[in-house]
Design a protein around this motif. Structure first.
Motif, PDB file in Angstrom:
ATOM      1  N   ALA A  34       0.806  -1.223   0.000  1.00 18.62           N
ATOM      2  CA  ALA A  34       0.000   0.000   0.000  1.00 18.62           C
ATOM      3  C   ALA A  34       0.837   1.270   0.000  1.00 18.62           C
ATOM      4  CB  ALA A  34      -0.976  -0.016   1.174  1.00 18.62           C
ATOM      5  N   PRO A  35       1.777   1.463   0.938  1.00 22.26           N
ATOM      6  CA  PRO A  35       2.557   2.698   0.899  1.00 22.26           C
ATOM      7  C   PRO A  35       3.533   2.765  -0.264  1.00 22.26           C
ATOM      8  CG  PRO A  35       3.334   1.274   2.666  1.00 22.26           C
ATOM      9  CD  PRO A  35       2.087   0.657   2.128  1.00 22.26           C
ATOM     10  N   ILE A  36       4.110   1.615  -0.639  1.00 23.53           N
ATOM     11  CA  ILE A  36       5.091   1.613  -1.727  1.00 23.53           C
ATOM     12  C   ILE A  36       4.423   1.964  -3.049  1.00 23.53           C
ATOM     13  CG2 ILE A  36       6.628   0.154  -3.096  1.00 23.53           C
ATOM     14  CD1 ILE A  36       7.328  -1.332  -0.538  1.00 23.53           C
ATOM     15  N   PHE A  37       3.339   1.272  -3.371  1.00 25.98           N
ATOM     16  CA  PHE A  37       2.676   1.534  -4.644  1.00 25.98           C
ATOM     17  C   PHE A  37       1.945   2.865  -4.625  1.00 25.98           C
ATOM     18  CE2 PHE A  37       3.180  -3.078  -5.277  1.00 25.98           C
ATOM     19  CZ  PHE A  37       3.717  -3.057  -6.564  1.00 25.98           C
ATOM     20  N   GLY A  38       1.527   3.314  -3.433  1.00 26.61           N
ATOM     21  CA  GLY A  38       0.920   4.634  -3.339  1.00 26.61           C
ATOM     22  C   GLY A  38       1.868   5.710  -3.820  1.00 26.61           C
ATOM     23  N   ALA A  39       3.159   5.541  -3.500  1.00 31.74           N
ATOM     24  CA  ALA A  39       4.161   6.513  -3.942  1.00 31.74           C
ATOM     25  C   ALA A  39       4.563   6.290  -5.399  1.00 31.74           C
ATOM     26  CB  ALA A  39       5.395   6.419  -3.039  1.00 31.74           C
ATOM     27  N   LEU A  40       4.714   5.034  -5.808  1.00 31.58           N
ATOM     28  CA  LEU A  40       5.178   4.740  -7.167  1.00 31.58           C
ATOM     29  C   LEU A  40       4.155   5.094  -8.231  1.00 31.58           C
ATOM     30  CD1 LEU A  40       6.972   1.287  -6.658  1.00 31.58           C
ATOM     31  CD2 LEU A  40       8.013   3.548  -6.899  1.00 31.58           C
ATOM     32  N   GLN A 170       7.971  11.514   3.128  1.00 30.51           N
ATOM     33  CA  GLN A 170       7.019  12.250   3.963  1.00 30.51           C
ATOM     34  C   GLN A 170       6.406  11.352   5.032  1.00 30.51           C
ATOM     35  OE1 GLN A 170       4.653  13.625   0.591  1.00 30.51           O
ATOM     36  NE2 GLN A 170       5.099  15.760   1.150  1.00 30.51           N
ATOM     37  N   ARG A 171       6.123  10.113   4.677  1.00 29.53           N
ATOM     38  CA  ARG A 171       5.557   9.169   5.648  1.00 29.53           C
ATOM     39  C   ARG A 171       6.545   8.896   6.783  1.00 29.53           C
ATOM     40  NH1 ARG A 171       1.232   6.063   2.810  1.00 29.53           N
ATOM     41  NH2 ARG A 171       1.249   6.724   0.639  1.00 29.53           N
ATOM     42  N   VAL A 172       7.809   8.674   6.413  1.00 29.02           N
ATOM     43  CA  VAL A 172       8.828   8.380   7.419  1.00 29.02           C
ATOM     44  C   VAL A 172       9.033   9.582   8.333  1.00 29.02           C
ATOM     45  CG1 VAL A 172      11.278   7.868   7.755  1.00 29.02           C
ATOM     46  CG2 VAL A 172       9.989   6.663   5.977  1.00 29.02           C
ATOM     47  N   ALA A 173       8.981  10.792   7.758  1.00 33.80           N
ATOM     48  CA  ALA A 173       9.173  12.006   8.556  1.00 33.80           C
ATOM     49  C   ALA A 173       8.117  12.124   9.645  1.00 33.80           C
ATOM     50  CB  ALA A 173       9.145  13.233   7.649  1.00 33.80           C
ATOM     51  N   VAL A 174       6.880  11.760   9.348  1.00 35.11           N
ATOM     52  CA  VAL A 174       5.827  11.804  10.359  1.00 35.11           C
ATOM     53  C   VAL A 174       6.035  10.704  11.403  1.00 35.11           C
ATOM     54  CG1 VAL A 174       3.351  11.520  10.751  1.00 35.11           C
ATOM     55  CG2 VAL A 174       4.159  12.839   8.790  1.00 35.11           C
ATOM     56  N   LEU A 175       6.462   9.536  10.954  1.00 32.95           N
ATOM     57  CA  LEU A 175       6.643   8.407  11.868  1.00 32.95           C
ATOM     58  C   LEU A 175       7.757   8.657  12.872  1.00 32.95           C
ATOM     59  CD1 LEU A 175       5.515   5.603  12.454  1.00 32.95           C
ATOM     60  CD2 LEU A 175       7.172   4.645  10.847  1.00 32.95           C
ATOM     61  N   VAL A 176       8.685   9.582  12.567  1.00 25.91           N
ATOM     62  CA  VAL A 176       9.769   9.907  13.491  1.00 25.91           C
ATOM     63  C   VAL A 176       9.238  10.571  14.763  1.00 25.91           C
ATOM     64  CG1 VAL A 176      11.816  11.373  13.774  1.00 25.91           C
ATOM     65  CG2 VAL A 176      11.534  10.031  11.700  1.00 25.91           C
ATOM     66  N   ASP A 298      -2.479  18.623   9.579  1.00 27.13           N
ATOM     67  CA  ASP A 298      -2.077  19.048   8.244  1.00 27.13           C
ATOM     68  C   ASP A 298      -1.540  17.902   7.404  1.00 27.13           C
ATOM     69  OD1 ASP A 298       0.047  18.870  10.073  1.00 27.13           O
ATOM     70  OD2 ASP A 298       1.338  20.106   8.794  1.00 27.13           O
ATOM     71  N   LYS A 299      -1.413  16.732   7.998  1.00 29.04           N
ATOM     72  CA  LYS A 299      -0.885  15.567   7.279  1.00 29.04           C
ATOM     73  C   LYS A 299      -1.863  14.391   7.428  1.00 29.04           C
ATOM     74  CE  LYS A 299       3.976  16.891   7.877  1.00 29.04           C
ATOM     75  NZ  LYS A 299       3.716  18.151   8.577  1.00 29.04           N
ATOM     76  N   ALA A 300      -3.141  14.689   7.212  1.00 23.35           N
ATOM     77  CA  ALA A 300      -4.188  13.703   7.459  1.00 23.35           C
ATOM     78  C   ALA A 300      -3.996  12.432   6.640  1.00 23.35           C
ATOM     79  CB  ALA A 300      -5.557  14.316   7.165  1.00 23.35           C
ATOM     80  N   SER A 301      -3.696  12.592   5.343  1.00 19.87           N
ATOM     81  CA  SER A 301      -3.579  11.411   4.482  1.00 19.87           C
ATOM     82  C   SER A 301      -2.436  10.506   4.919  1.00 19.87           C
ATOM     83  CB  SER A 301      -3.387  11.836   3.029  1.00 19.87           C
ATOM     84  OG  SER A 301      -2.192  12.593   2.886  1.00 19.87           O
ATOM     85  N   ILE A 302      -1.362  11.111   5.443  1.00 19.66           N
ATOM     86  CA  ILE A 302      -0.200  10.324   5.853  1.00 19.66           C
ATOM     87  C   ILE A 302      -0.517   9.520   7.115  1.00 19.66           C
ATOM     88  CG2 ILE A 302       2.194  10.423   6.611  1.00 19.66           C
ATOM     89  CD1 ILE A 302       2.569  12.923   4.964  1.00 19.66           C
ATOM     90  N   VAL A 303      -1.092  10.176   8.125  1.00 18.31           N
ATOM     91  CA  VAL A 303      -1.328   9.470   9.383  1.00 18.31           C
ATOM     92  C   VAL A 303      -2.407   8.409   9.226  1.00 18.31           C
ATOM     93  CG1 VAL A 303      -0.513  11.367  10.821  1.00 18.31           C
ATOM     94  CG2 VAL A 303      -2.923  11.275  10.194  1.00 18.31           C
ATOM     95  N   VAL A 304      -3.407   8.658   8.381  1.00 19.92           N
ATOM     96  CA  VAL A 304      -4.430   7.648   8.123  1.00 19.92           C
ATOM     97  C   VAL A 304      -3.809   6.427   7.451  1.00 19.92           C
ATOM     98  CG1 VAL A 304      -6.477   7.117   6.756  1.00 19.92           C
ATOM     99  CG2 VAL A 304      -6.381   9.228   8.065  1.00 19.92           C
TER     100      VAL A 304
END
Length: 369
Positions: A34-40, A170-176, A298-304
């Motif tokens: 899901a996250p990999i193909f979402g970016a690709l 961007q996903r990793v930055a939020v997860l930090v 401000d990063k709703a799509s990422i945290v969801v």
């Protein structure tokens, strides 16, 4: 696949723990894809991405239906998980892009509702079909539904430019953010305990209660889940305390899993516990989403997306852990206690998060002179 495991185990002459890995490999591939193909696939035509995902998903389930060996079945479940993982991010992106900003929440809610309804209705209905015609017939039903969905996307889906999903960076930055990481970890453990046990529910009912008719238990679990989603959301809105609401949900889970093994021989008690279990399991998503959206509005799509991946990774890990426990000699009747222990660990972390959130609220209050 949860209700189909006994039939799969019989067909391929494998243990219940091995059959359970059909769930592990699907959910793991979904969570990773899901996250990999979402970016690709960012910027690609949405209709083509959705169509390709459904083609892969449908072909993979066709392979599951005709698989002549257990390794081939596992390979087909992995491919189906990748197809589902490719579909998910594009579906959310398409839903958000086809409506105005004012209606975006409702559109995303419809996609989430589709996922929930698929679980609530799909598992029991698949079990009905499998009970009359065998587990392969349930797979053919999924193939037919996948074909209908593909025809709908190809013939009715408009050509739209979907919003660009967040990148992996961007996903990793939020997860930090340690607050996000702690919330995700609790979600992973809770999902692993609940869905991991649910994976083996059919053989568990047979082993502990001599129950072969699992359908009523799956229906009551699903009904409890639907009610849980509604009431948990209302309680969060009323109290404004998602962290403590999650703690309550986990306390309920510990109580259910701790007593489930001894209650299974008693039909009324077992059905009641399944209903409560379903309500708690489905309620566990809303408080976590609420917490994450509060932390990063401000990063709703990422945290969801992170919460969704945590749920599926936890489900995969829970199914794998259950299989390893059974292979190591733990009895099926002891699996609920293992789930109770996992939730207890998650609960200790969640209580820390609740205290942390309370401290943040106190610090953020304006100082009065």
């Amino acid at each position: 696949m949860a209700g189909l495991l006994p039939g799969i185990a019989t067909t391929f002459a494998v243990s219940a723990s091995a059959a359970g890995q059909t769930v592990t490999i699907f959910t793991a591939c979904y969570a990773i894809a899901a996250p990999i193909f979402g970016a690709l696939t960012a910027g690609r035509p949405v209709r083509r991405v959705l169509g390709a995902a459904l083609v892969l998903f449908t072909l993979a389930n066709t392979l599951s239906a005709v698989a002549t060996s257990f390794p081939l079945l596992l390979l087909s479940r992995a491919a189906a998980g990748v197809g589902a993982g490719l579909y998910g991010p594009s579906a959310f992106s398409a839903a958000a892009s086809m409506v105005s900003e004012k209606r975006r929440g409702r559109a995303l809610g419809l996609v989430v509702g589709g996922l929930a309804l698929g679980t609530a209705v799909g598992v029991p209905c698949g079990l009905v079909v499998a009970g009359d015609f065998g587990w392969r017939s349930a797979m053919w039903l999924i193939v037919a539904l996948g074909g209908i969905a593909l025809a709908g996307v190809v013939s009715r889906m408009p050509e739209i430019a979907a919003s660009t999903p967040p990148s992996l960076r961007q996903r990793v930055a939020v997860l930090v953010d340690p607050r996000v990481a702690a919330t995700i970890a609790v979600s992973l453990l809770t999902s692993g305990a609940s869905i991991g046990l649910y994976t083996f529910v059919a053989p568990l009912l047979r082993a502990n209660g001599g129950i072969t008719a699992t359908l009523p238990y799956l229906w009551i679990w699903s009904l409890g889940g639907v009610l849980g989603i509604y009431f948990c959301g209302a309680l969060i809105d009323a109290t404004g305390r998602p962290e403590w609401m999650m703690s309550v949900v986990q306390v309920v889970m510990v109580a259910v899993f701790g007593t489930l093994g001894s209650a299974l021989p008693y039909r009324a008690a077992a059905l009641a516990l399944f209903g409560i279990w379903g309500a708690a399991a489905w309620s566990s998503q809303a408080p976590q989403q609420h917490r994450l959206l509060t932390l990063h509005p401000d990063k709703a799509s990422i945290v969801v997306a992170l919460q969704s991946s945590a749920h599926y990774l936890g489900s995969a890990a829970g199914a794998a852990l259950g299989g390893l426990a059974l292979a190591a000699g733990i009895r099926l009747t002891q699996l609920p206690l293992l789930s109770a222990a996992l939730v207890a660990v998650a609960l200790s972390g969640q209580l820390g998060i609740a205290v942390w959130a309370k401290s943040d609220q106190v610090r953020s209050r304006p100082v009065q002179s």
